[in-house]
Design a protein around this motif. Sequence first.
Motif, PDB file in Angstrom:
ATOM      1  N   ALA A  45      -2.387   9.639  32.376  1.00  0.00           N
ATOM      2  CA  ALA A  45      -2.134   9.881  33.465  1.00  0.00           C
ATOM      3  C   ALA A  45      -1.263   8.930  35.044  1.00  0.00           C
ATOM      4  CB  ALA A  45      -3.909  10.329  34.295  1.00  0.00           C
ATOM      5  N   LEU A  46      -1.807   8.289  34.227  1.00  0.00           N
ATOM      6  CA  LEU A  46      -0.943   6.481  34.847  1.00  0.00           C
ATOM      7  C   LEU A  46       0.371   6.572  34.541  1.00  0.00           C
ATOM      8  CD1 LEU A  46      -0.895   3.916  36.726  1.00  0.00           C
ATOM      9  CD2 LEU A  46      -1.158   3.045  34.646  1.00  0.00           C
ATOM     10  N   THR A  52      10.547  14.350  33.484  1.00  0.00           N
ATOM     11  CA  THR A  52       9.172  16.326  33.822  1.00  0.00           C
ATOM     12  C   THR A  52       9.336  15.916  32.222  1.00  0.00           C
ATOM     13  OG1 THR A  52      10.867  17.754  34.381  1.00  0.00           O
ATOM     14  CG2 THR A  52       9.550  16.948  35.767  1.00  0.00           C
ATOM     15  N   SER A 112       6.727  10.936  36.247  1.00  0.00           N
ATOM     16  CA  SER A 112       6.864  11.998  37.858  1.00  0.00           C
ATOM     17  C   SER A 112       7.561  11.022  38.571  1.00  0.00           C
ATOM     18  CB  SER A 112       5.623  12.313  37.956  1.00  0.00           C
ATOM     19  OG  SER A 112       4.514  12.028  38.881  1.00  0.00           O
ATOM     20  N   ASN A 113       7.132   9.811  38.946  1.00  0.00           N
ATOM     21  CA  ASN A 113       7.695   9.357  40.958  1.00  0.00           C
ATOM     22  C   ASN A 113       9.343   8.717  39.878  1.00  0.00           C
ATOM     23  OD1 ASN A 113       5.166   9.187  41.530  1.00  0.00           O
ATOM     24  ND2 ASN A 113       4.536   7.277  41.273  1.00  0.00           N
ATOM     25  N   THR A 167      -3.948   4.415  30.997  1.00  0.00           N
ATOM     26  CA  THR A 167      -4.625   5.855  31.291  1.00  0.00           C
ATOM     27  C   THR A 167      -2.872   6.706  30.614  1.00  0.00           C
ATOM     28  OG1 THR A 167      -4.507   6.363  33.552  1.00  0.00           O
ATOM     29  CG2 THR A 167      -6.733   6.129  31.841  1.00  0.00           C
ATOM     30  N   ARG A 183       1.798   9.928  32.975  1.00  0.00           N
ATOM     31  CA  ARG A 183       2.637  10.406  33.365  1.00  0.00           C
ATOM     32  C   ARG A 183       2.833  10.579  35.131  1.00  0.00           C
ATOM     33  NH1 ARG A 183      -1.301  13.262  30.505  1.00  0.00           N
ATOM     34  NH2 ARG A 183      -2.995  13.567  32.576  1.00  0.00           N
ATOM     35  N   LYS A 184       2.576  10.052  35.755  1.00  0.00           N
ATOM     36  CA  LYS A 184       2.294   9.135  37.239  1.00  0.00           C
ATOM     37  C   LYS A 184       3.937   8.744  37.077  1.00  0.00           C
ATOM     38  CE  LYS A 184       0.739   6.933  41.731  1.00  0.00           C
ATOM     39  NZ  LYS A 184       0.162   5.830  41.077  1.00  0.00           N
ATOM     40  N   ASP A 185       3.662   7.437  36.267  1.00  0.00           N
ATOM     41  CA  ASP A 185       5.369   6.333  36.113  1.00  0.00           C
ATOM     42  C   ASP A 185       5.954   8.222  36.113  1.00  0.00           C
ATOM     43  OD1 ASP A 185       3.720   4.149  36.676  1.00  0.00           O
ATOM     44  OD2 ASP A 185       3.985   3.558  34.814  1.00  0.00           O
ATOM     45  N   VAL A 218       4.925  -1.906  37.650  1.00  0.00           N
ATOM     46  CA  VAL A 218       5.465  -0.725  37.362  1.00  0.00           C
ATOM     47  C   VAL A 218       6.955  -0.899  36.415  1.00  0.00           C
ATOM     48  CG1 VAL A 218       6.474   1.924  38.039  1.00  0.00           C
ATOM     49  CG2 VAL A 218       4.585   0.947  39.704  1.00  0.00           C
ATOM     50  N   LYS A 250      10.799  11.609  38.454  1.00  0.00           N
ATOM     51  CA  LYS A 250      11.667  12.392  38.155  1.00  0.00           C
ATOM     52  C   LYS A 250      12.119  13.048  37.247  1.00  0.00           C
ATOM     53  CE  LYS A 250      12.258  12.426  43.272  1.00  0.00           C
ATOM     54  NZ  LYS A 250      11.310  11.830  43.663  1.00  0.00           N
ATOM     55  N   SER A 302       2.511  12.060  26.836  1.00  0.00           N
ATOM     56  CA  SER A 302       1.615   9.936  27.563  1.00  0.00           C
ATOM     57  C   SER A 302       0.726   9.677  27.013  1.00  0.00           C
ATOM     58  CB  SER A 302       1.460  11.441  28.716  1.00  0.00           C
ATOM     59  OG  SER A 302       0.736  12.166  29.203  1.00  0.00           O
TER      60      SER A 302
END
Lengths: 216, 216
Positions: free
Chosen positions: B41-42, B53, B48-49, B39, B44-46, B5, B51, B29
């Motif tokens: 999605a990854l 947005t 959102s973890n 991806t 966005r996940k990074d 990460v 915080k 993203s």
Amino acid sequence: MNREVVLRLSKYRRLLQKFKILGLERVFSNNLGDALGVTPALVRKDFSNLKITGNKRGGYIIDELITSIDLILGKHNLREVVIVGCGKIGAALMQYKGLERDGIKIVAGFDLKPEKVFYKGEIPVLGLDDLENFIKKKQIKVGVISVPELAATAVFEKMINAGIIGFLNFSPVELKYNKDSQIFDNNNSYFINNINLSVEIENLFYYVNSKTDEFS
Amino acid sequence: MNREVVLRLSKYRRLLQKFKILGLERVFSNNLGDALGVTPALVRKDFSNLKITGNKRGGYIIDELITSIDLILGKHNLREVVIVGCGKIGAALMQYKGLERDGIKIVAGFDLKPEKVFYKGEIPVLGLDDLENFIKKKQIKVGVISVPELAATAVFEKMINAGIIGFLNFSPVELKYNKDSQIFDNNNSYFINNINLSVEIENLFYYVNSKTDEFS
């Protein structure tokens, strides 16, 4: 086999060769684990997955281990690589004796301006125009990219079209192969190892800073 | 945060800076995912973890992303490193402009025989005897090791005792910190990133050979 396992096999192989030079004939999973900073259980698991068995008292026979690992890693094959980009990093690799000691032979360096390359050694330095012919003729499959950022993608495409399928990339661009791209007229898959020196150092600073913050 | 990460954050940071220079204000993203080969999605996940947005229509605001990542990576801190071993690899790093561009400053090189070091540039090259004083005085925390195999462990111990806690190691020895060792008189933990160039290239050959075998 996943990348981590393959990397460990390479490291076991290097260590075993050194143990052998020191006169050892047998080695225990603890020896290898200690030297690489992994658990003996992981070492045993790696070997048992390769159907290599040792025994608790006698350990593993070094010669047998080396032979088994070589079969898997393909050490019997000639390991010829080219380096594209003979600036600071590229030239350093061309002069670095460590690769040769490990049976990796740099057969040529390529540069946009070969006449301006500072490296003076035995490895020929050729122009980028010669890249495709050279690689095809010599059937080279692995190449190092050490060109500036702006040249990286073009060089990558050139190398792919010449037949390179394994890449060690030191340029700061994250190279990747896009299967849907129309650039490449083949169905090959490619192995790309990106080493971004700034990112590697930044990563250390992250951990160092997070640790220093703990105490402040 | 795990290493993968943190590495991605560094890479996002580099890309965002470039997008900004090109005049972009927002990024999606998909843009970042495409550029790094991961991806959306990854990505966005990074975020959102962390915080951070974005929104589907507008994406992420680049300046906000950069600020958030800098807070996490500690980009505001000065990034000073030393290089121990000014041979081919060490000297190449000292001359490599890419590090400087990314805000990493090599403040000194150290070598067993500084008078024999070929590098001629602005970074001072000092003897190993000066290492401890220099590092302590300047409070350097991150160092690069590019010494020959036989010197690596001794240099590593010397650097630890001087206060270095983050290591980028190019020597072919797998450096690791042994907590039970009596050598070190402290309770620190260390971050060691071993890059073995031979092993990296061998790794490519493994994949290349396994692929070539498929078709033969």
